[in-house]
Motif scaffolding. Sequence first.
Motif, PDB file in Angstrom:
ATOM      1  N   ARG A 261       0.839  -1.198   0.000  1.00 53.83           N
ATOM      2  CA  ARG A 261       0.000   0.000   0.000  1.00 53.83           C
ATOM      3  C   ARG A 261       0.872   1.245   0.000  1.00 53.83           C
ATOM      4  O   ARG A 261       1.763   1.386   0.829  1.00 53.83           O
ATOM      5  CB  ARG A 261      -0.941  -0.020   1.197  1.00 53.83           C
ATOM      6  N   HIS A 262       0.593   2.128  -0.966  1.00 50.56           N
ATOM      7  CA  HIS A 262       1.395   3.343  -1.107  1.00 50.56           C
ATOM      8  C   HIS A 262       0.526   4.460  -1.670  1.00 50.56           C
ATOM      9  O   HIS A 262      -0.557   4.226  -2.188  1.00 50.56           O
ATOM     10  CB  HIS A 262       2.601   3.086  -2.017  1.00 50.56           C
ATOM     11  N   ARG A 263       1.036   5.676  -1.539  1.00 48.18           N
ATOM     12  CA  ARG A 263       0.321   6.851  -2.034  1.00 48.18           C
ATOM     13  C   ARG A 263       1.326   7.919  -2.451  1.00 48.18           C
ATOM     14  O   ARG A 263       2.472   7.940  -1.981  1.00 48.18           O
ATOM     15  CB  ARG A 263      -0.637   7.401  -0.975  1.00 48.18           C
ATOM     16  N   VAL A 264       0.887   8.801  -3.325  1.00 48.78           N
ATOM     17  CA  VAL A 264       1.687   9.955  -3.728  1.00 48.78           C
ATOM     18  C   VAL A 264       1.293  11.099  -2.805  1.00 48.78           C
ATOM     19  O   VAL A 264       0.151  11.552  -2.814  1.00 48.78           O
ATOM     20  CB  VAL A 264       1.439  10.322  -5.208  1.00 48.78           C
ATOM     21  N   GLU A 265       2.232  11.529  -1.978  1.00 49.24           N
ATOM     22  CA  GLU A 265       1.962  12.617  -1.027  1.00 49.24           C
ATOM     23  C   GLU A 265       1.988  13.981  -1.708  1.00 49.24           C
ATOM     24  O   GLU A 265       1.227  14.871  -1.340  1.00 49.24           O
ATOM     25  CB  GLU A 265       2.976  12.600   0.119  1.00 49.24           C
ATOM     26  N   TRP A 266       2.875  14.153  -2.680  1.00 48.73           N
ATOM     27  CA  TRP A 266       2.981  15.430  -3.381  1.00 48.73           C
ATOM     28  C   TRP A 266       3.783  15.242  -4.666  1.00 48.73           C
ATOM     29  O   TRP A 266       4.540  14.276  -4.781  1.00 48.73           O
ATOM     30  CB  TRP A 266       3.632  16.507  -2.503  1.00 48.73           C
ATOM     31  N   THR A 267       3.573  16.134  -5.621  1.00 50.68           N
ATOM     32  CA  THR A 267       4.435  16.223  -6.803  1.00 50.68           C
ATOM     33  C   THR A 267       4.741  17.692  -7.052  1.00 50.68           C
ATOM     34  O   THR A 267       4.020  18.580  -6.599  1.00 50.68           O
ATOM     35  CB  THR A 267       3.785  15.593  -8.058  1.00 50.68           C
ATOM     36  N   ASP A 268       5.809  17.922  -7.750  1.00 46.47           N
ATOM     37  CA  ASP A 268       6.313  19.267  -8.035  1.00 46.47           C
ATOM     38  C   ASP A 268       5.227  20.132  -8.681  1.00 46.47           C
ATOM     39  O   ASP A 268       4.548  19.688  -9.608  1.00 46.47           O
ATOM     40  CB  ASP A 268       7.510  19.148  -8.980  1.00 46.47           C
ATOM     41  N   THR A 269       5.049  21.324  -8.174  1.00 47.06           N
ATOM     42  CA  THR A 269       4.072  22.244  -8.758  1.00 47.06           C
ATOM     43  C   THR A 269       4.711  23.210  -9.750  1.00 47.06           C
ATOM     44  O   THR A 269       4.013  23.866 -10.518  1.00 47.06           O
ATOM     45  CB  THR A 269       3.356  23.057  -7.656  1.00 47.06           C
ATOM     46  N   ALA A 270       6.053  23.298  -9.754  1.00 49.06           N
ATOM     47  CA  ALA A 270       6.747  24.245 -10.620  1.00 49.06           C
ATOM     48  C   ALA A 270       7.096  23.654 -11.981  1.00 49.06           C
ATOM     49  O   ALA A 270       7.342  24.407 -12.934  1.00 49.06           O
ATOM     50  CB  ALA A 270       8.028  24.733  -9.937  1.00 49.06           C
TER      51      ALA A 270
END
Length: 110
Positions: free
Chosen positions: A89-98
Amino acid sequence: MTFAAGNLFSALPTSVDQEHFEALLTHPGLRIERIVSTGQASPPGFWYDQPQDEWVVLLSGAAGLRFADEESVRDLKPGDWLHIPAHARHRVEWTDTAQSSVWLAVHFQS
């Protein structure tokens, strides 16, 4: 004989509304896809729980990936790769916004 070819960095989607998934190669028991993230993250409380293994490499941008059995987020930069076993089980917490975060994901049966 037919050959398929392309460039992982061409025709990057510009929409920031959602992640974009593009199948590059499919074969029984194998799928290779390009994922382009532009600031997206997994919804709160959502965990991926896939029936197959996944090998993923981040080619550009940056991202944070978290596993349910780990307390810390794994910060990824270009060149970082992971093997994610089936049902981890895994998730993407954040990705680059720039800038676009471009991933290459290989899904396979182990």
